[in-house]
Structures are given as structure tokens and as C-alpha cells.
Motif scaffolding. Sequence first.
Motif: not given
Length: 217
Positions: A57-70, A96-103, A118-125
Motif C-alpha cells: 500500500l505504501r509503495s504508492f505515492r498518493v498513500i505516502k503523501k496522505a501519511e505525510r499530510r497527517n 487524530r487526523w483523517d486524510a482522504r485519498i484519490n488513487a 487514512l486515519r492517523s491516531e497519535g499519542s505523545f509526551v
Amino acid sequence: MFLRGFRRRTGKPVPELVTLFRSTIDGGRQVHPIAADFLEHFMDGAGASRRMSPRWLRSFRVIKKAERRNQRRFERQLAREAKLLRDGTSTWFHDRWDARINAFIGTELFYVSRMSLLRSEGSFVLNRAGAEVRVSGTVRHHWFDPYDWDRGRWVYIPRHGFVPIAVGRELVEADEARNFLMESRHVQTLRGTSLDRPWPRRGRTAFAWSSVRTKHR
């Protein structure tokens, strides 16, 4: 490529539609093996969800761009939180952040999932010691998309030309196929620092992301 269609139903007998999709599966294995596999699961899987390989899945640029957006969204939030933290204190941050993806048309991802999320949920200290704030945390990424077929449109399939998407809907209605959920999960860690500097020098923030190796099931 998807085009608006005028017919909402194919008007063809179900056995003919089954033959069309079966031939699409057989003809697509050498060109788009993952797409063919998921279409076959649509025909045979009884609606069971499918877990997709994060590596594929992450071999596609559009997925990596959505990941980087979040990722950037988290980074901006953490930089703001760091400025508010007083010396000798720490805080916990979660969001939590959502990024919409159009292949992209023509990629194999397009034939598996045209639009997804792509839904990204983060916890930080965050910990401050003097002018420096150290940040660490974990982000869990969840990609998902229902594998289903919409009416009134067409899709171009190599070697088959334009195929009405209503074919898939009619096969579901005839109990010859089942919609199902596609999903993929992967985890990343974040480490970074935010350094305050007296005016007129600007502060400096640096973040580093690392992927956590997990077994694909």
C-alpha cells in the motif's frame, strides 16, 4: 477512468455478468495481480474483510503523501504545545487526523480502491528542560475502504474496455458477490526537539519519524 453513465442497470443476465468478472480476474493476474485477487475475493469471499500489506500500500505515492499530510498536522500541533510548556513540566497530547485519498488513474491501487481514507491516531509526551522540549510518541495509521460497486458509472479495465460498475451491484443483489472491507494498519514512532531562542533568533524544531516493523496478517 470513471465516466457518468446513462444506464443504471446492465439489462444482462446474471450468468453473463459472472462470466465477465471471472474473465476479468483471469486476464488481470499478470497485469494487476493484487486487483485481480481482490476482485476474486469479491466474488468468493462471502463478505469477509481483507487485510492489505502495508508495504504494498505504501509503495504508492498518493498513500505516502496522505501519511505525510497527517504527520505535518501532528508536527504543527506539537510545536504549538511545546511553546506553552513551562520549564520543568511535562504534558501528554493525543489527537487524530483523517486524510482522504484519490488513487491515480491507471495505477493498480486505482483498480483496488479509487477513494479511501487514512486515519492517523497519535499519542505523545512532551518534557521541557530549560529552552529545550523533548517530544516522543506513537502514531497508529489505519487505512480503510469498503470494496463495493456504485451504479450509473463505468470503469476502463485493460483488455475489457469500459465495464459498467452496475455489474458489481447487480452481482451483489443476485447473491453472486459480496462487498467487504479492505484495511491496512501500520505504526510509526516520533522523536523530536523544540528549542526556544531569545528574540530576534527564531526557535528550531526537528522531528524524526520511524516505522515499527509489524507482522502482516
